[in-house]
Each structure stands twice: as structure tokens, then as C-alpha cells.
Design an enzyme around this catalytic site. Structure first.
Site: not given
Ligand code: FPP
Length: 238
Positions: A64-65, A62, A191, A185, A193, A17, A68, A20
Site C-alpha cells: 500500500e505504500n 507495504s 492494527r 508494532r 496492516s 511505524d 505515498r 513520519g
Molecule cells: C512507517 O512509518 C515506516 C515505513 C513506511 C518505512 C520503514 C522504513 C524504514 C524504517 C527505513 C528503511 C528501511 C530499511 C530496511 C533500511 P510512517 O512513515 O508510516 O510513519 P507515520 O505513520 O508516523 O507517518
């Protein structure tokens, strides 16, 4: 590290996590955070091979993603394809088997193709295991297991009185993978999640404020130290 170092957890699961927020803090687009996050994936996979963690499960997308913004979802999917194309060789070099949990059918066809290719090519490896949770939800996994069990009951192949915890576990996505011993995490959120709801029952939990793109081998080793410290305490009478 000392030679009497305790054995590492067999299975580490990670909620990656903070991509972003990492990008936002630097005035960069969110996708840049995911790109640098993909480099962390590589670093942690290698660290696992180095210290002897056999199973690594990563929450990459996830269920839920999907809500986005479309460019972010598309960007994540192309990043995944790129990762699979570029890292396949690394998986072979380290004899790592790739597997997926989640509703793979939801993923775009080119991603599915790439995944199937690498999954097949690495299916014979037993040294290490990389499990990617994609379009994954813990409640969905349990729901799918319940459906499969109900179908067996309906067909007369299973007596409901014989359903045990083991029956549920055997109907999860990868029944042969041991439950995680340790769940990390990043980015400080407290969480679960919807991640591995059944399998995390007895896992040690570790939350670090470090954002996933900054989570590399030193941060991983620090997390393992915390894991070992808990185990040392666990064995103590105090
Ligand atoms: C959460 O950060 C991360 C994700 C939803 C995606 C994870 C993906 C990668 C690490 C890269 C690609 C994966 C592989 C296996 C090559 P967030 O975007 O929710 O961060 P935030 O909470 O700060 O917005």
C-alpha cells in the site's frame, strides 16, 4: 540479565511505524524520520544477534505504500539501497542471511540489483536471518499461494481433497521460515496492516507508543521482557 533467563523468541516480526510522526514532532522532513529509522533497523538487528533471536522480519515497505508522494517513495528506495551497501559487511560479520518477502519485481531495478547481490552473498549463512518485507501484502501473499496451488491442481499434480493447512503454508513466500512467536508494532497503532496474515496466527502481539526511530536496544529488551512475562504466566496454573 540472570542466567536462568528464558529462551528468546525464535522469530520476531516488527511493524516499524511512526517515522513520519517522529520527524513531524521535530519539525523535520519525513525522510529524516526514515533515515533515523534505518539506524534503528541496524540497532535491532544487532540486538537480535546479541540475545539469540534467530529470525527478524521487518515490514519495510507495504504493497500500500506505493501511493505515498513520489519523493517519499524514491527517498525510501534510495535509503534501502544505501542500507544494503553499508550494512552488507555487518551481515557478513554476524553471519546473517538476507531474504525478501513481497513482490520484488515492483521495486526499481537498482534496488533489485543490490538486493540480489546481498541475498546471494549471504545465502550460505544459517546463524541469523533478516527478512525484509518489501512491496509486501499478506493478502497478496495468500493470493499468490492460492494461484500456485490452483495451477498444480489444474495440471493434475495435486488432488484438491489433499489440500491442508500445510499445503497453504508450503506455498507462502518463505515456507522454510518458522512462524513469528512475537510481533512488535511501534507508534501505538492497534492494527496488523496486512502483515504476515497467515503466519501471525499464534504470535504474541506487543504494541509500544515509542516511535520507530526511538526504538533501540533498551526498548527491544523491554519488549522481550513483556514476552517472557507472558510465557511465565502461560506456564502457571493461576
Ligand atoms: C512507517 O512509518 C515506516 C515505513 C513506511 C518505512 C520503514 C522504513 C524504514 C524504517 C527505513 C528503511 C528501511 C530499511 C530496511 C533500511 P510512517 O512513515 O508510516 O510513519 P507515520 O505513520 O508516523 O507517518
Amino acid at each position: 540479565m540472570s542466567s536462568n533467563r528464558p529462551s528468546p523468541p525464535q522469530h520476531v516480526a516488527i511493524i516499524m511505524d511512526g517515522n513520519g510522526r517522529w520527524a513531524k514532532a521535530r519539525g523535520l522532513p519525513r525522510l529524516r524520520g526514515h533515515q533515523v529509522g534505518a539506524e534503528s533497523v541496524r540497532a535491532i538487528l544487532l540486538a537480535c544477534r546479541k540475545v539469540g533471536v534467530k529470525y527478524l522480519t521487518l515490514y519495510a515497505f507495504s504493497s500500500e505504500n506505493w501511493v505515498r508522494p513520489r519523493p517519499e517513495v524514491t527517498g525510501l528506495m534510495s535509503l534501502l539501497r544505501k542500507f544494503l551497501r553499508e550494512q552488507a559487511e555487518e551481515l557478513h560479520r554476524h553471519k546473517v542471511r538476507l531474504r525478501v518477502i513481497g513482490r520484488m519485481r515492483d521495486l526499481p531495478l537498482p534496488v533489485r540489483r543490490e538486493l540480489h547481490r546481498v541475498i546471494e552473498e549471504t545465502a550460505h549463512y544459517t546463524d541469523g536471518h533478516l527478512v525484509l518485507a518489501l512491496s509486501y501484502g499478506g493478502r497478496q501473499e495468500i493470493t499468490d499461494a492460492v494461484k500456485a496451488i490452483a495451477a498444480k491442481v489444474k495440471a493434475g499434480d495435486l488432488d484438491p481433497r489433499r489440500i491442508t493447512e500445510a499445503t497453504i503454508a508450503q506455498h507462502l513466500y518463505l515456507p522454510d521460515v518458522p512462524d513469528p512467536d512475537f510481533m512488535i508494532r511501534t507508534s501505538g497503532e492497534l492494527r496488523i496492516s496486512n502483515f504476515l496474515l497467515w503466519q501471525l496466527s499464534y504470535a504474541e502481539l506487543y504494541v509500544t507508543p515509542v516511535m520507530w526511530p526511538d526504538f533501540r536496544e533498551p526498548q527491544f529488551l523491554e519488549a522481550l521482557e513483556a514476552y517472557h512475562a507472558r510465557h511465565r504466566r502461560f506456564g502457571d496454573i493461576k
